[in-house]
Scaffold this motif. Sequence first.
Motif, PDB file in Angstrom:
ATOM      1  N   ARG A 267     -73.789  96.661  55.105  1.00 28.76           N
ATOM      2  CA  ARG A 267     -75.105  97.001  55.658  1.00 28.76           C
ATOM      3  C   ARG A 267     -76.172  95.979  55.269  1.00 28.76           C
ATOM      4  O   ARG A 267     -77.068  95.676  56.068  1.00 28.76           O
ATOM      5  CB  ARG A 267     -75.537  98.386  55.157  1.00 28.76           C
ATOM      6  CG  ARG A 267     -74.596  99.515  55.546  1.00 28.76           C
ATOM      7  CD  ARG A 267     -74.632  99.790  57.022  1.00 28.76           C
ATOM      8  NE  ARG A 267     -73.728 100.872  57.387  1.00 28.76           N
ATOM      9  CZ  ARG A 267     -73.571 101.334  58.628  1.00 28.76           C
ATOM     10  NH1 ARG A 267     -74.267 100.788  59.606  1.00 28.76           N
ATOM     11  NH2 ARG A 267     -72.728 102.308  58.891  1.00 28.76           N
ATOM     12  N   LEU A 268     -76.114  95.459  54.039  1.00 24.78           N
ATOM     13  CA  LEU A 268     -77.203  94.639  53.517  1.00 24.78           C
ATOM     14  C   LEU A 268     -77.056  93.151  53.813  1.00 24.78           C
ATOM     15  O   LEU A 268     -78.049  92.447  53.943  1.00 24.78           O
ATOM     16  CB  LEU A 268     -77.326  94.844  52.000  1.00 24.78           C
ATOM     17  CG  LEU A 268     -77.656  96.273  51.538  1.00 24.78           C
ATOM     18  CD1 LEU A 268     -77.681  96.343  50.018  1.00 24.78           C
ATOM     19  CD2 LEU A 268     -78.987  96.740  52.112  1.00 24.78           C
ATOM     20  N   ASP A 269     -75.825  92.662  53.907  1.00 25.08           N
ATOM     21  CA  ASP A 269     -75.602  91.231  54.133  1.00 25.08           C
ATOM     22  C   ASP A 269     -75.557  90.950  55.635  1.00 25.08           C
ATOM     23  O   ASP A 269     -74.680  91.446  56.340  1.00 25.08           O
ATOM     24  CB  ASP A 269     -74.300  90.785  53.467  1.00 25.08           C
ATOM     25  CG  ASP A 269     -74.212  89.276  53.337  1.00 25.08           C
ATOM     26  OD1 ASP A 269     -74.365  88.576  54.356  1.00 25.08           O
ATOM     27  OD2 ASP A 269     -73.996  88.791  52.214  1.00 25.08           O
ATOM     28  N   THR A 270     -76.484  90.134  56.112  1.00 23.33           N
ATOM     29  CA  THR A 270     -76.566  89.864  57.555  1.00 23.33           C
ATOM     30  C   THR A 270     -75.328  89.130  58.078  1.00 23.33           C
ATOM     31  O   THR A 270     -75.005  89.222  59.265  1.00 23.33           O
ATOM     32  CB  THR A 270     -77.824  89.030  57.868  1.00 23.33           C
ATOM     33  OG1 THR A 270     -77.823  87.846  57.052  1.00 23.33           O
ATOM     34  CG2 THR A 270     -79.079  89.838  57.593  1.00 23.33           C
TER      35      THR A 270
ATOM     36  N   SER B 277     -71.051  92.348  61.854  1.00 20.78           N
ATOM     37  CA  SER B 277     -70.132  92.101  62.967  1.00 20.78           C
ATOM     38  C   SER B 277     -69.280  93.345  63.177  1.00 20.78           C
ATOM     39  O   SER B 277     -69.219  94.220  62.298  1.00 20.78           O
ATOM     40  CB  SER B 277     -69.250  90.886  62.660  1.00 20.78           C
ATOM     41  OG  SER B 277     -68.374  91.175  61.578  1.00 20.78           O
ATOM     42  N   PRO B 278     -68.615  93.467  64.337  1.00 22.32           N
ATOM     43  CA  PRO B 278     -67.797  94.662  64.585  1.00 22.32           C
ATOM     44  C   PRO B 278     -66.752  94.925  63.515  1.00 22.32           C
ATOM     45  O   PRO B 278     -66.520  96.077  63.138  1.00 22.32           O
ATOM     46  CB  PRO B 278     -67.135  94.353  65.933  1.00 22.32           C
ATOM     47  CG  PRO B 278     -68.107  93.457  66.618  1.00 22.32           C
ATOM     48  CD  PRO B 278     -68.702  92.613  65.530  1.00 22.32           C
ATOM     49  N   MET B 279     -66.140  93.870  62.987  1.00 25.73           N
ATOM     50  CA  MET B 279     -65.102  94.039  61.966  1.00 25.73           C
ATOM     51  C   MET B 279     -65.640  94.809  60.759  1.00 25.73           C
ATOM     52  O   MET B 279     -65.006  95.749  60.262  1.00 25.73           O
ATOM     53  CB  MET B 279     -64.572  92.675  61.532  1.00 25.73           C
ATOM     54  CG  MET B 279     -63.560  92.738  60.401  1.00 25.73           C
ATOM     55  SD  MET B 279     -63.013  91.075  59.934  1.00 25.73           S
ATOM     56  CE  MET B 279     -61.990  91.443  58.516  1.00 25.73           C
ATOM     57  N   TYR B 280     -66.813  94.427  60.286  1.00 25.71           N
ATOM     58  CA  TYR B 280     -67.381  95.069  59.097  1.00 25.71           C
ATOM     59  C   TYR B 280     -68.076  96.386  59.427  1.00 25.71           C
ATOM     60  O   TYR B 280     -68.233  97.242  58.550  1.00 25.71           O
ATOM     61  CB  TYR B 280     -68.317  94.089  58.383  1.00 25.71           C
ATOM     62  CG  TYR B 280     -67.575  92.866  57.922  1.00 25.71           C
ATOM     63  CD1 TYR B 280     -66.687  92.934  56.865  1.00 25.71           C
ATOM     64  CD2 TYR B 280     -67.718  91.651  58.588  1.00 25.71           C
ATOM     65  CE1 TYR B 280     -65.966  91.823  56.453  1.00 25.71           C
ATOM     66  CE2 TYR B 280     -67.006  90.530  58.186  1.00 25.71           C
ATOM     67  CZ  TYR B 280     -66.134  90.623  57.118  1.00 25.71           C
ATOM     68  OH  TYR B 280     -65.410  89.532  56.724  1.00 25.71           O
TER      69      TYR B 280
ATOM     70  N   ASN C 133     -60.563  88.538  51.312  1.00 22.67           N
ATOM     71  CA  ASN C 133     -61.640  88.251  52.257  1.00 22.67           C
ATOM     72  C   ASN C 133     -62.765  87.499  51.540  1.00 22.67           C
ATOM     73  O   ASN C 133     -63.471  88.068  50.706  1.00 22.67           O
ATOM     74  CB  ASN C 133     -62.165  89.570  52.842  1.00 22.67           C
ATOM     75  CG  ASN C 133     -63.074  89.349  54.032  1.00 22.67           C
ATOM     76  OD1 ASN C 133     -64.045  88.621  53.946  1.00 22.67           O
ATOM     77  ND2 ASN C 133     -62.746  89.990  55.142  1.00 22.67           N
ATOM     78  N   LYS C 134     -62.926  86.229  51.885  1.00 25.57           N
ATOM     79  CA  LYS C 134     -63.931  85.400  51.225  1.00 25.57           C
ATOM     80  C   LYS C 134     -65.345  85.875  51.541  1.00 25.57           C
ATOM     81  O   LYS C 134     -66.239  85.800  50.685  1.00 25.57           O
ATOM     82  CB  LYS C 134     -63.765  83.934  51.656  1.00 25.57           C
ATOM     83  CG  LYS C 134     -62.480  83.300  51.158  1.00 25.57           C
ATOM     84  CD  LYS C 134     -62.380  81.845  51.614  1.00 25.57           C
ATOM     85  CE  LYS C 134     -61.085  81.202  51.116  1.00 25.57           C
ATOM     86  NZ  LYS C 134     -60.959  79.807  51.571  1.00 25.57           N
ATOM     87  N   ASP C 135     -65.575  86.344  52.775  1.00 25.95           N
ATOM     88  CA  ASP C 135     -66.910  86.804  53.155  1.00 25.95           C
ATOM     89  C   ASP C 135     -67.343  88.008  52.328  1.00 25.95           C
ATOM     90  O   ASP C 135     -68.482  88.082  51.855  1.00 25.95           O
ATOM     91  CB  ASP C 135     -66.942  87.161  54.648  1.00 25.95           C
ATOM     92  CG  ASP C 135     -66.738  85.946  55.533  1.00 25.95           C
ATOM     93  OD1 ASP C 135     -67.051  84.828  55.080  1.00 25.95           O
ATOM     94  OD2 ASP C 135     -66.267  86.120  56.674  1.00 25.95           O
ATOM     95  N   VAL C 136     -66.421  88.978  52.159  1.00 27.04           N
ATOM     96  CA  VAL C 136     -66.752  90.180  51.399  1.00 27.04           C
ATOM     97  C   VAL C 136     -66.963  89.825  49.925  1.00 27.04           C
ATOM     98  O   VAL C 136     -67.902  90.319  49.281  1.00 27.04           O
ATOM     99  CB  VAL C 136     -65.656  91.255  51.552  1.00 27.04           C
ATOM    100  CG1 VAL C 136     -65.946  92.454  50.652  1.00 27.04           C
ATOM    101  CG2 VAL C 136     -65.557  91.711  52.997  1.00 27.04           C
ATOM    102  N   LYS C 137     -66.099  88.956  49.375  1.00 32.15           N
ATOM    103  CA  LYS C 137     -66.256  88.550  47.966  1.00 32.15           C
ATOM    104  C   LYS C 137     -67.584  87.825  47.751  1.00 32.15           C
ATOM    105  O   LYS C 137     -68.270  88.057  46.745  1.00 32.15           O
ATOM    106  CB  LYS C 137     -65.081  87.663  47.549  1.00 32.15           C
ATOM    107  CG  LYS C 137     -63.790  88.430  47.316  1.00 32.15           C
ATOM    108  CD  LYS C 137     -62.732  87.573  46.652  1.00 32.15           C
ATOM    109  CE  LYS C 137     -62.149  86.556  47.599  1.00 32.15           C
ATOM    110  NZ  LYS C 137     -60.988  85.843  46.986  1.00 32.15           N
TER     111      LYS C 137
END
Length: 317
Positions: free
Chosen positions: A54-57, A61-64, A298-302
């Motif tokens: 929710r907080l990270d722009t 995306s649909p996946m998250y 997942n690098k984006d989530v980390k």
Amino acid sequence: MRADNQSLLGGPPRDFILLGVSGRPWLELPLFLVLLVSYILAMLGNIAIILVSRLDTQLHSPMYFFLSHLSFLDLCYTTTTVPQMLVNLGSSRKTISYGGCTVQYAVFHWLGCTECIVLAAMALDRYVAICEPLRYALIMHRPLCKQLMAMAWLSGFGNSLVQVVLTVQLPFCGRQVLDNFFCEVPAMIKLSCANTTVNDATLAVLVAFFVLVPLGLILLSYGFIARAVLRIQSSKARHKAVGTCSSHLAVVSLFYLPAIYMYLQPPASYSQEQGKFISLFYSIITPTLNPFIYTLRNKDVKGALRKLLTKLWQLCR
């Protein structure tokens, strides 16, 4: 515990006795500790994923969007069952009220069927991302994602409503001893003293529909994905495509394999002993593992988690 007159006449009882691991009392303390630690990890992990989604722009995306719904489902799953299990494991009086039992299996089945459709929606998202990358934003637009989630929640609620209406009509005669850690429809049907043919058939048909149809769509999506990945010439691009799907496939396996074993077997072969430990697995172990499966690969989530923790640390200083 003595049965009340209402129970003896086949009406709704006041309480159910949950046996849990009563035949193995030495397991109670280790199981209590495992459940407590797993519950804390599940809460922290799933709340963290919801917050960063929710907080990270960069994760808008649909996946998250689907992943945040999955994490919310897992939060509700564990909260529906684990606190009651912890209370019973730490107490000599292992009971749950009839109303509490009804709410527990109603919410549990609602969430379970909803998760089946959420996992199918996530597979659709991965299919479009890999097989139709240029049209991804056009196909997986925000209104469609919201419609898919609304359909998932409403369909799960409809299935739960049918199960509750049929189950609350069952008479439970005599001493109400439920050989499980929590209330679940198959165990409730097994406990009834009436003819449960309609309940067994309805449960089998609805669960088969909600399990097998989404699973079929997931397998079909990954069939197209596998074909598309094999056509990719670049090994780096191929590895990236596989990496985006492996986490979802692991979660699908953890969720569907126990569910298929639990619900898609003939009623005559249903084993309370095996059933309760499988129920324990997908009610607490799977929701605990899901956040780690997604974050570790997942690098984006980390990266989003690191930024969130850094901000929290700065605020606390």
